[in-house]
Design an enzyme around this catalytic site. Sequence first.
Site, mmCIF file in Angstrom:
data_model
loop_
_atom_site.group_PDB
_atom_site.id
_atom_site.type_symbol
_atom_site.label_atom_id
_atom_site.label_comp_id
_atom_site.label_asym_id
_atom_site.label_seq_id
_atom_site.Cartn_x
_atom_site.Cartn_y
_atom_site.Cartn_z
ATOM 1 C CB THR A 1 -11.130 -25.892 37.760
ATOM 2 O OG1 THR A 1 -11.903 -25.425 36.653
ATOM 3 C CG2 THR A 1 -10.141 -26.937 37.287
ATOM 4 C CG HIS B 1 -15.670 -20.130 31.353
ATOM 5 N ND1 HIS B 1 -15.368 -18.812 31.644
ATOM 6 C CD2 HIS B 1 -14.882 -20.879 32.158
ATOM 7 C CE1 HIS B 1 -14.424 -18.789 32.591
ATOM 8 N NE2 HIS B 1 -14.123 -20.030 32.922
ATOM 9 C CG ASN C 1 -12.041 -16.245 34.874
ATOM 10 O OD1 ASN C 1 -12.150 -15.044 35.166
ATOM 11 N ND2 ASN C 1 -12.545 -17.207 35.621
ATOM 12 C CE1 TYR D 1 -8.725 -20.990 30.919
ATOM 13 C CE2 TYR D 1 -10.457 -20.023 32.263
ATOM 14 C CZ TYR D 1 -9.250 -20.697 32.154
ATOM 15 O OH TYR D 1 -8.574 -21.073 33.294
ATOM 16 N NE ARG E 1 -17.913 -16.677 36.993
ATOM 17 C CZ ARG E 1 -17.005 -16.948 37.921
ATOM 18 N NH1 ARG E 1 -15.916 -17.614 37.617
ATOM 19 N NH2 ARG E 1 -17.182 -16.583 39.167
HETATM 20 C C1 LIG Z 1 -9.695 -23.533 42.794
HETATM 21 C C2 LIG Z 1 -10.402 -22.561 41.877
HETATM 22 C C3 LIG Z 1 -10.960 -23.030 40.699
HETATM 23 C C4 LIG Z 1 -11.673 -22.157 39.857
HETATM 24 N N1 LIG Z 1 -12.269 -22.649 38.732
HETATM 25 C C5 LIG Z 1 -13.050 -21.847 37.966
HETATM 26 C C6 LIG Z 1 -13.784 -22.377 36.867
HETATM 27 O O1 LIG Z 1 -13.764 -23.585 36.596
HETATM 28 N N2 LIG Z 1 -14.517 -21.503 36.127
HETATM 29 C C7 LIG Z 1 -14.567 -20.164 36.417
HETATM 30 O O2 LIG Z 1 -15.251 -19.407 35.717
HETATM 31 N N3 LIG Z 1 -13.907 -19.654 37.471
HETATM 32 C C8 LIG Z 1 -13.163 -20.451 38.262
HETATM 33 N N4 LIG Z 1 -12.535 -19.942 39.371
HETATM 34 C C9 LIG Z 1 -12.809 -18.559 39.791
HETATM 35 C C10 LIG Z 1 -13.945 -18.540 40.825
HETATM 36 O O3 LIG Z 1 -15.166 -18.990 40.263
HETATM 37 C C11 LIG Z 1 -14.187 -17.126 41.389
HETATM 38 O O4 LIG Z 1 -14.416 -16.247 40.333
HETATM 39 C C12 LIG Z 1 -13.013 -16.616 42.212
HETATM 40 O O5 LIG Z 1 -12.567 -17.586 43.149
HETATM 41 C C13 LIG Z 1 -13.383 -15.331 42.959
HETATM 42 O O6 LIG Z 1 -14.496 -15.570 43.808
HETATM 43 P P1 LIG Z 1 -14.307 -15.754 45.406
HETATM 44 O O7 LIG Z 1 -13.632 -14.494 45.887
HETATM 45 O O8 LIG Z 1 -15.681 -15.920 45.961
HETATM 46 O O9 LIG Z 1 -13.439 -16.957 45.608
HETATM 47 C C14 LIG Z 1 -11.793 -20.786 40.203
HETATM 48 C C15 LIG Z 1 -11.194 -20.315 41.381
HETATM 49 C C16 LIG Z 1 -10.527 -21.186 42.218
HETATM 50 C C17 LIG Z 1 -9.944 -20.659 43.511
#
Ligand SMILES: Cc1cc2nc3c(=O)[nH]c(=O)nc-3n(C[C@H](O)[C@H](O)[C@H](O)COP(=O)(O)O)c2cc1C
Length: 363
Positions: A27, A176, A179, A181, A228
């Site tokens: 996001t 989705h 997380n 939601y 997810r």
């Molecule tokens: C800035 C930001 C925005 C995110 N937006 C979403 C999102 O829109 N949908 C979602 O399922 N997870 C979202 N996440 C979670 C990430 O998809 C991911 O699960 C999380 O960063 C862990 O993975 P990583 O260790 O590779 O960063 C977001 C995480 C961050 C940091």
Amino acid sequence: MTSKTLFEPYILGSLILSNRIVMAPLTRNRAGPGFVPGDLAAEYYGQRATAGLLISEATQISRQGQGYQDTPGIYSQAQIDGWRKVTTAVHAKGGRIFLQLWHVGRVSHVDLQENGASPVAPSAIRAATKTFVNNGFFEVSEPRALALDELPGIVSDFRQAAANAIAAGFDGVEIHGANGYLLDQFARDGANVRTDAYGGSVENRARLMLEVSAAVVDEIGAGRTGIRISPVSPANGVSSSDPQVQFDYIVDQLNALGIVYIHVVEGATGGPRDVAPFDFGSLRRRFRNAYIANNGYDLDLATSRLAEDKADLFAFGRPFIANPDLVERLETRAPLAAVDPATIYGGGAAGYTDYPAIAASNS
Ligand SMILES: Cc1cc2nc3c(=O)[nH]c(=O)nc-3n(C[C@H](O)[C@H](O)[C@H](O)COP(=O)(O)O)c2cc1C
């Protein structure tokens, strides 16, 4: 013996992905008026098209499904037209992209809802979390419990949104279910104390997620539908007494639907992978199609988990923000650029489309 590598093609349903690296949904709060993704979004996703598969930022399926400011939707013609620019940009570079379909449920604020309405939830239990609204982080609003006769409307909003995503040129959608939601709120007994067919037992708490999945499969086909989940993540204040039983059941049912992948956030989203005991291998063994692993992966962890056959694809989130050419950097073991925390949520090109590829930053 030949060993698999992260950098070789992978067949996902009818798609050939150029490698096993997935861009996780992120996001970024940069949609324009009418919650329409703009030209900058097309540039941003196009820059990251060397990922084997991109998953878009979470995208609300309805006005009610929105919980943060300036996030894009997929329920109006203007939104479909905006997203078409994104899919065109990604496809022009040989990439593949799924849209993440989102209803936030109780993780919202009255200022984001039509006519200042209360956000909706399985039960009238306020989440202990904040949302990004009015250019800052504020406590979410008190939700109201959804009436039983409102649930078919939510299922049909997901169905229509999936059809809209295909009309916008996406290769598929990711539901989705993670997380904290709406769909995850129903699955978790810390957020769902309903006494009707959508609360109580493991089967009842899974019902909305599975009805949505079946409707999306019916609308666009199982080969274009992924989901997810984040079975033990406490993201947005959810908790469960029985995550293993709950998510083993959910994955068995998703397997029966034949959806093309499950995308599993292993541990606390963006936090410790070992936040609670859970056997992710159990989900892997139950599901016959692709398993996408996420959370805290780096090159070495992904390489070793692939060698152990623990997952087919590996989603990287935070690393993709500052490294549009992440695949190339991983393959060449080049250093990764750091994210500027000030420009993650909202704003324009700065911290969005101006992170250079390594070839450019060296020249
Ligand atoms: C800035 C930001 C925005 C995110 N937006 C979403 C999102 O829109 N949908 C979602 O399922 N997870 C979202 N996440 C979670 C990430 O998809 C991911 O699960 C999380 O960063 C862990 O993975 P990583 O260790 O590779 O960063 C977001 C995480 C961050 C940091």
